[in-house]
Write an enzyme that holds these catalytic residues in place. Structure first.
Site, short mmCIF file in Angstrom:
data_model
loop_
_atom_site.label_atom_id
_atom_site.label_comp_id
_atom_site.label_asym_id
_atom_site.label_seq_id
_atom_site.Cartn_x
_atom_site.Cartn_y
_atom_site.Cartn_z
N GLU A 39 52.64 -26.86 44.24
CA GLU A 39 52.49 -25.44 44.51
C GLU A 39 51.16 -25.01 43.89
OE1 GLU A 39 55.60 -22.85 43.07
OE2 GLU A 39 54.57 -21.08 43.91
N ARG A 265 61.48 -36.40 34.99
CA ARG A 265 60.11 -35.95 34.80
C ARG A 265 59.53 -36.53 33.53
NH1 ARG A 265 59.89 -30.53 36.07
NH2 ARG A 265 58.06 -30.15 34.79
N LYS A 275 54.09 -25.66 34.00
CA LYS A 275 52.99 -24.81 34.48
C LYS A 275 53.13 -23.39 33.98
CE LYS A 275 52.73 -26.07 38.85
NZ LYS A 275 52.43 -26.09 40.29
#
Ligand code: ATP
Ligand code: MG
Length: 564
Positions: A39, A265, A275
């Site tokens: 994104e 992750r 983020k």
């Protein structure tokens, strides 16, 4: 609690690669098509590198391809700057999407048509319930949700309202389109999830053409299907979304049938890979932008001097699994050091200079000596360095009153100056405060090149620069950005920021060859660590970043058979 980091094993194989191998062998797919779907609402960080190496890696290994797809479905958070940065950082890391650059926004028209398809089949409806009420109706993990009063709207009314949502007739938040699945589903994601929301916002690519935008869940799987993605690999937080991913693909006339697989992750101690938090660090000015060398972003690592090969190798060593873990920062630094030890040319720079005057060296005279560029690589050659009567050495390499095991300079002690001569400290000069400002030494002219003239030994070899041609430099040292391995574990991540994450040394001195060093090119400052010129550096005002020091805590931990 910190889980143990994965062992540094040879991770050529993992469960994702096993799945793909089996799919190919059993002809469940003709080829492998993966995608990396960022994104564009921030810069890529080293966590993304794990996803990138996995997606691009398996595509290359199985002769397939990997798409770069911008998941640009939320125009209020996304910016062109981020799109450009993501492409730049991906290329830097060594990956190429060729002609396969896509945007979820390319599919807005198709997605809209598919939303109408769901409405016509009685599988989606427009809901006017205000957001707070909708949240209350959703129920909890232990309680089923309640049906919205708008759930039974007719197909005709739904189609009409949805078209008017698109036409921009209603304000933000007035209505949403929801899938009609099951408000009592154990999986909350199946309780009539939102597919479209009204957002009067300008999109970087579609401008003001749309007043409604699809949610991640409605965009992602369908984009995968449009592109013919075979293996849609994502992180474990999407595991609970998989039933919805499958439901949508099963209820739409999509051209292909991708499958979603999840892996754990990447987490690294003493830093954050979120983020949201990284954005706050930039916004609140705790760091100097996304490429601050303390940031775990790819742009930050590049500026700090971390080679892309070290990032790829680190990711390879971490491996791919489904188990939660936190990788030790020391393991990353170890990998960086290994790579830089192989590749970085050796130079000399003095971080905290102390003047050294050789009393028996003729005044006004200098000579040129030969320094080796890489001890393990003769092909790297040598370079000339200047020697003279006035030199600078590292302040910490001298002690007036040394303890027993201090072998470096002290009054009466002889040491070797790297590539230079043996020198002996005869006396010191002090300022009014009693601080040593100068070492008065003598040298042995027979020890040229640092060779012992008569087999006599010295215990230490020091780096140095010559007053005649040393260049002033600013050197920036970096430490962990956070003071604890699990920042934010007590709630407030900003409270765990390390106030000493950066130390700027001014008045450092570098050998003149370093003035020609392009930004980002790694060098080793002998006995100090690995550094690179910062983009702020100019020939008149050199600026270097320390990438990593020489001390390897990871290697020590491994050798000690446990954690230090
Ligand atoms: P946030 O950091 O706020 O959670 P995000 O990193 O998930 O957001 P995306 O741009 O959607 O933002 O990420 C792109 C891809 O990178 C996703 O497929 C995501 O699963 C993967 N990814 C993100 N963080 C990590 C990580 N720490 N380790 C491995 N993969 C990651
Ligand atoms: Mg995400």
């Amino acid at each position: 609690m910190i889980a143990t980091e994965p062992a540094m094993t040879d991770a050529g194989r993992d469960f994702i690669r096993d799945i793909i191998q089996a799919d190919i062998e059993q002809k469940r797919c003709a080829g492998v098509v993966t995608r990396f779907p960022p994104e564009p609402n921030g810069y890529l960080h080293i966590g993304h590198a794990k996803s990138i190496c996995l997606n691009f890696g398996v595509a290359a290994e199985f002769g397939g391809r990997c798409h770069l797809r911008f998941d640009d479905t939320n125009p209020t958070r996304e910016e062109q700057e981020f799109i450009d940065a993501i492409k730049r950082d991906l290329r830097w890391l060594g990956f190429d999407w060729g002609e396969h650059l896509y945007h979820a926004s390319d599919y807005f028209e198709q997605l809209y048509t598919w939303a109408e398809h769901l409405i016509r089949a009685g599988n989606a409806y427009v809901d006017d319930t205000p957001p707070e009420e909708m949240r209350a109706q959703r129920g909890t993990l232990t309680e089923p949700g309640r049906n919205s009063p708008y759930r039974t709207r007719s197909v005709a009314e739904n189609l009409d309202l949805f078209a008017r949502m698109r036409a921009g007739e209603f304000p933000n938040g007035a209505r949403v389109l929801r899938a009609k699945i099951d408000m009592a589903a154990g999986n909350m994601n199946l309780r009539d999830p939102v597919l479209y929301r009204i957002m009067h916002a300008e999109h970087p690519r579609t401008g003001t053409a749309w007043s409604i935008y699809p949610t991640y869940d409605f965009a992602h799987g369908q984009s995968d299907a449009i592109e013919g993605i075979t293996h849609s690999i994502c992180t474990l937080e999407f595991e609970d979304h998989r039933p919805l991913y499958d439901w949508l693909l099963d209820h739409l006339p999509v051209p292909s049938r991708p499958r979603q697989y999840e892996f754990a992750r990447l987490n690294i101690g003493y830093t954050v890979l979120s983020k949201r938090v990284l954005t706050e660090l930039v916004r609140q000015g705790h760091v100097n932008g996304w490429d601050d060398p303390r940031m775990p972003t790819l742009a930050g690592l590049r500026r700090r001097g971390v080679p892309p090969a070290a990032v790829r190798e680190f990711i390879r060593r971490v491996g791919v699994a489904r188990a939660y873990s936190i990788v030790d920062m020391a393991m990353f630094e170890h990998t960086i050091r290994e790579e830089l030890n192989r590749t970085a040319p050796r130079r000399m720079a003095v971080l905290r200079p102390l003047k050294l005057v050789i009393e028996n060296y003729p005044e006004g005279q200098t000579e040129t000596l030969e320094a080796i560029n890489h001890p393990d690589d003769p092909a790297a050659g040598t370079r000339p360095i200047t020697f003279g009567r006035e030199l600078y050495v590292e302040r910490e390499d001298f002690m007036e009153d040394p303890p027993k095991k201090f072998y470096r300079l002290s009054p009466g002690r002889e040491v070797r100056l790297r590539y230079g001569y043996f020198v002996t400290c005869q006396s010191v000069v002090k300022d009014e405060a009693g601080e040593v400002t100068e070492l008065r030494c003598t040298y042995d002219p027979a020890s040229r090149g640092g060779n012992s003239p008569d087999g006599r030994k010295v215990q230490a070899t020091l780096h140095w620069v010559a007053a005649a041609d040393a260049r002033p430099a600013e050197i920036r040292l970096y430490n962990h950005l956070f003071i604890r391995p699990d920042p934010g574990a007590d709630g407030d991540v900003m409270a765990d920021l390390n106030p000493e994450s950066q130390e700027i040394l001014r008045g450092c001195l570098a050998e003149p060859t370093l003035a020609a060093e392009p930004a980002g090119e790694p060098v080793q400052f002998e006995r100090q660590g690995y550094f690179c010129a910062d983009p702020d550096s100019t020939p008149d005002a050199l600026v270097f970043n320390r990438t990593v020091g020489l001390r390897d805590t990871w290697a020590k931990m491994q050798a000690g058979g446990g954690r230090g």
